[in-house]
Design a protein around this motif. Structure first.
Motif, PDB file in Angstrom:
ATOM      1  N   GLY A 165      35.050  38.041  36.843  1.00 39.79           N
ATOM      2  CA  GLY A 165      36.502  38.071  36.960  1.00 39.79           C
ATOM      3  C   GLY A 165      36.911  39.061  38.028  1.00 39.79           C
ATOM      4  N   ILE A 166      37.872  38.675  38.851  1.00 33.50           N
ATOM      5  CA  ILE A 166      38.370  39.527  39.932  1.00 33.50           C
ATOM      6  C   ILE A 166      39.851  39.770  39.713  1.00 33.50           C
ATOM      7  N   GLY A 167      40.261  41.020  39.820  1.00 31.93           N
ATOM      8  CA  GLY A 167      41.666  41.368  39.675  1.00 31.93           C
ATOM      9  C   GLY A 167      42.212  42.056  40.906  1.00 31.93           C
ATOM     10  N   SER A 168      43.483  41.855  41.174  1.00 27.70           N
ATOM     11  CA  SER A 168      44.215  42.539  42.247  1.00 27.70           C
ATOM     12  C   SER A 168      43.625  42.271  43.632  1.00 27.70           C
ATOM     13  N   ALA A 169      43.068  41.072  43.810  1.00 20.67           N
ATOM     14  CA  ALA A 169      42.517  40.731  45.119  1.00 20.67           C
ATOM     15  C   ALA A 169      42.768  39.271  45.460  1.00 20.67           C
ATOM     16  N   ALA A 170      43.786  38.685  44.859  1.00 25.49           N
ATOM     17  CA  ALA A 170      44.190  37.305  45.103  1.00 25.49           C
ATOM     18  C   ALA A 170      45.568  37.128  44.449  1.00 25.49           C
ATOM     19  N   PRO A 171      46.262  36.034  44.732  1.00 24.25           N
ATOM     20  CA  PRO A 171      47.565  35.835  44.093  1.00 24.25           C
ATOM     21  C   PRO A 171      47.507  35.799  42.569  1.00 24.25           C
TER      22      PRO A 171
ATOM     23  N   ALA B 261      43.179  43.741  31.959  1.00 26.35           N
ATOM     24  CA  ALA B 261      42.425  42.915  31.017  1.00 26.35           C
ATOM     25  C   ALA B 261      41.889  41.631  31.646  1.00 26.35           C
ATOM     26  N   HIS B 262      42.523  41.167  32.709  1.00 23.36           N
ATOM     27  CA  HIS B 262      42.218  39.820  33.219  1.00 23.36           C
ATOM     28  C   HIS B 262      40.765  39.616  33.639  1.00 23.36           C
ATOM     29  N   PRO B 263      40.142  40.533  34.402  1.00 26.92           N
ATOM     30  CA  PRO B 263      38.744  40.272  34.791  1.00 26.92           C
ATOM     31  C   PRO B 263      37.813  40.124  33.591  1.00 26.92           C
ATOM     32  N   ALA B 264      38.022  40.952  32.566  1.00 28.16           N
ATOM     33  CA  ALA B 264      37.174  40.858  31.378  1.00 28.16           C
ATOM     34  C   ALA B 264      37.420  39.560  30.626  1.00 28.16           C
ATOM     35  N   LEU B 265      38.667  39.113  30.568  1.00 24.85           N
ATOM     36  CA  LEU B 265      38.981  37.857  29.894  1.00 24.85           C
ATOM     37  C   LEU B 265      38.346  36.682  30.618  1.00 24.85           C
TER      38      LEU B 265
ATOM     39  N   CYS C 285      52.716  38.812  31.312  1.00 19.13           N
ATOM     40  CA  CYS C 285      53.184  39.224  32.644  1.00 19.13           C
ATOM     41  C   CYS C 285      52.384  38.540  33.749  1.00 19.13           C
ATOM     42  N   ALA C 286      51.100  38.296  33.495  1.00 15.21           N
ATOM     43  CA  ALA C 286      50.218  37.581  34.434  1.00 15.21           C
ATOM     44  C   ALA C 286      50.145  38.229  35.804  1.00 15.21           C
ATOM     45  N   SER C 287      50.318  39.544  35.873  1.00 10.23           N
ATOM     46  CA  SER C 287      50.148  40.233  37.147  1.00 10.23           C
ATOM     47  C   SER C 287      48.688  40.168  37.564  1.00 10.23           C
ATOM     48  N   PRO C 288      48.402  39.901  38.834  1.00  6.00           N
ATOM     49  CA  PRO C 288      47.000  39.876  39.274  1.00  6.00           C
ATOM     50  C   PRO C 288      46.306  41.218  39.105  1.00  6.00           C
ATOM     51  N   ALA C 289      47.089  42.306  38.952  1.00  6.41           N
ATOM     52  CA  ALA C 289      46.514  43.638  38.807  1.00  6.41           C
ATOM     53  C   ALA C 289      46.305  44.033  37.352  1.00  6.41           C
ATOM     54  N   GLY C 290      46.619  43.157  36.401  1.00  6.97           N
ATOM     55  CA  GLY C 290      46.428  43.491  34.993  1.00  6.97           C
ATOM     56  C   GLY C 290      44.975  43.823  34.691  1.00  6.97           C
TER      57      GLY C 290
ATOM     58  N   PRO D 130      44.527  36.398  39.039  1.00  2.23           N
ATOM     59  CA  PRO D 130      43.157  36.755  38.673  1.00  2.23           C
ATOM     60  C   PRO D 130      42.264  35.525  38.852  1.00  2.23           C
ATOM     61  N   ILE D 131      41.064  35.728  39.377  1.00  2.00           N
ATOM     62  CA  ILE D 131      40.187  34.595  39.689  1.00  2.00           C
ATOM     63  C   ILE D 131      38.740  34.918  39.311  1.00  2.00           C
ATOM     64  N   ARG D 132      37.924  33.871  39.280  1.00  2.00           N
ATOM     65  CA  ARG D 132      36.486  34.027  39.143  1.00  2.00           C
ATOM     66  C   ARG D 132      35.823  33.847  40.509  1.00  2.00           C
ATOM     67  N   ALA D 133      34.646  34.435  40.647  1.00  3.49           N
ATOM     68  CA  ALA D 133      33.833  34.227  41.847  1.00  3.49           C
ATOM     69  C   ALA D 133      32.781  33.184  41.489  1.00  3.49           C
ATOM     70  N   LYS D 134      33.177  31.917  41.488  1.00  4.20           N
ATOM     71  CA  LYS D 134      32.315  30.862  40.950  1.00  4.20           C
ATOM     72  C   LYS D 134      31.054  30.651  41.782  1.00  4.20           C
ATOM     73  N   ALA D 135      31.174  30.729  43.093  1.00  5.73           N
ATOM     74  CA  ALA D 135      29.978  30.557  43.931  1.00  5.73           C
ATOM     75  C   ALA D 135      28.970  31.669  43.662  1.00  5.73           C
ATOM     76  N   ALA D 136      29.468  32.878  43.452  1.00  4.91           N
ATOM     77  CA  ALA D 136      28.588  34.002  43.140  1.00  4.91           C
ATOM     78  C   ALA D 136      27.915  33.799  41.784  1.00  4.91           C
TER      79      ALA D 136
END
Length: 295
Positions: free
Chosen positions: A203-209, A117-121, A110-115, A211-217
């Motif tokens: 991993g960040i979920g439900s805060a971008a189009p 599992a995504h931040p942990a993956l 489904c690849a929903s940004p709110a999923g 799921p993303i990483r905070a690479k600079a952090a």
């Protein structure tokens, strides 16, 4: 609507090749909601529940191969010691009934940004095993999400398994919702410490189009831990470092205002979760190091 029920993986791949627009269904916890509310009306449903291998997992020396249909409940019950971040995220999924049916493969499909599992993956640095009649390939999780509810699968491909590194350090997951259960995340955050490589992933979920990483952090924290000798001395991370890490996590987000929360609240909540989960994981790391020295 046609309903196909392949009895083997080979039959499933052949069916997907013949019907590229067929929608796979396993747990059905997302797909059936969309169909019941008439948000989606696929011409073909491809039921994968008869394919036993999708419900199996293998724990190796360095990695865990997780079948696409392994339920969240089985992850919680059987894989917490090797996949603690994903197990913690699995605990937050909906209700016991949904956790008994739903799995990580469906979240990825489904690849929903709110999923959940995504931040942990993303924090784990896993790879997604996908296949078609043309063959099998591995997609790094960083390359899997390509747009809002869009993934890197070709039309004739199916998700077979997820290959996750066994945790070599503490992992955490945190989620903000409008209530404690049966809720779509307002935002979510996952973190994994990787002492073997002295790196950090998030991993960040439900805060971008997507799921993303905070690479600079991640880069900032890894550098701060290395420069301060914290991996070796096990000292408490200074509050200034934790604050800067939290600010960089908040800055990585690209949220929207919607019915679940405002963009500004999501950024604020991510910063709070980043600071708290960093504290939890580092406390666990320090405790593990003390125990190892005393053994």
């Amino acid at each position: 609507m046609d309903f196909l029920r392949p009895a083997s993986w080979e039959e499933a791949l052949a069916a997907k090749a013949e019907h590229p627009t067929a929608v796979p269904i396993a747990g059905g916890t997302d797909v059936m909601v969309e169909i019941n509310f008439d948000h989606r009306r696929p011409d073909v449903l491809l039921d994968l529940n008869r394919i036993g291998e999708l419900h199996d997992w293998e724990v190796g020396e360095d990695t865990v191969r997780l079948g696409a249909s392994v339920s969240y409940t089985r992850i919680i019950e059987n894989l917490r010691s090797v996949l603690p971040g994903l197990a913690t995220a699995s605990h937050t999924v909906a209700s016991p009934q949904i956790r008994n049916r739903g799995g990580v493969g469906g979240n990825l499909g489904c690849a929903s940004p709110a999923g959940d599992a995504h931040p942990a993956l993303l924090a784990s640095g896993c790879e997604v095993e996908v296949a078609s009649v043309r063959g099998t390939r591995m997609i790094p999780i960083d390359e899997f999400y390509v747009g809002v509810k869009r993934n890197a699968l070709a039309p004739d491909e199916l998700i077979r398994a997820i290959h996750l590194p066994r945790a070599d350090g503490p992992q955490q997951f945190s989620k903000v919702g409008t209530r404690n259960a049966m809720v779509i995340a307002v935002c979510a955050f996952g973190i994994a410490l990787h002492p073997s490589t002295r790196t950090v992933r998030t991993g960040i979920g439900s805060a971008a189009p997507t799921p993303i990483r905070a690479k600079a952090a991640e880069e900032f924290l890894a550098a701060a831990l290395e420069e301060g000798g914290f991996w070796d001395n096990g000292k408490i991370i200074p509050p200034a470092v934790a604050r800067q890490f939290a600010e960089l996590v908040s800055g990585a987000a690209n949220p929207i205002d919607d019915v679940r929360g405002s963009a500004s609240y999501r950024r604020h909540a991510l910063g709070v979760m980043a600071r708290r989960t960093l504290g939890w994981t580092w406390d666990e790391y320090r405790g593990n190091e003390r125990s190892a020295r005393c053994a």
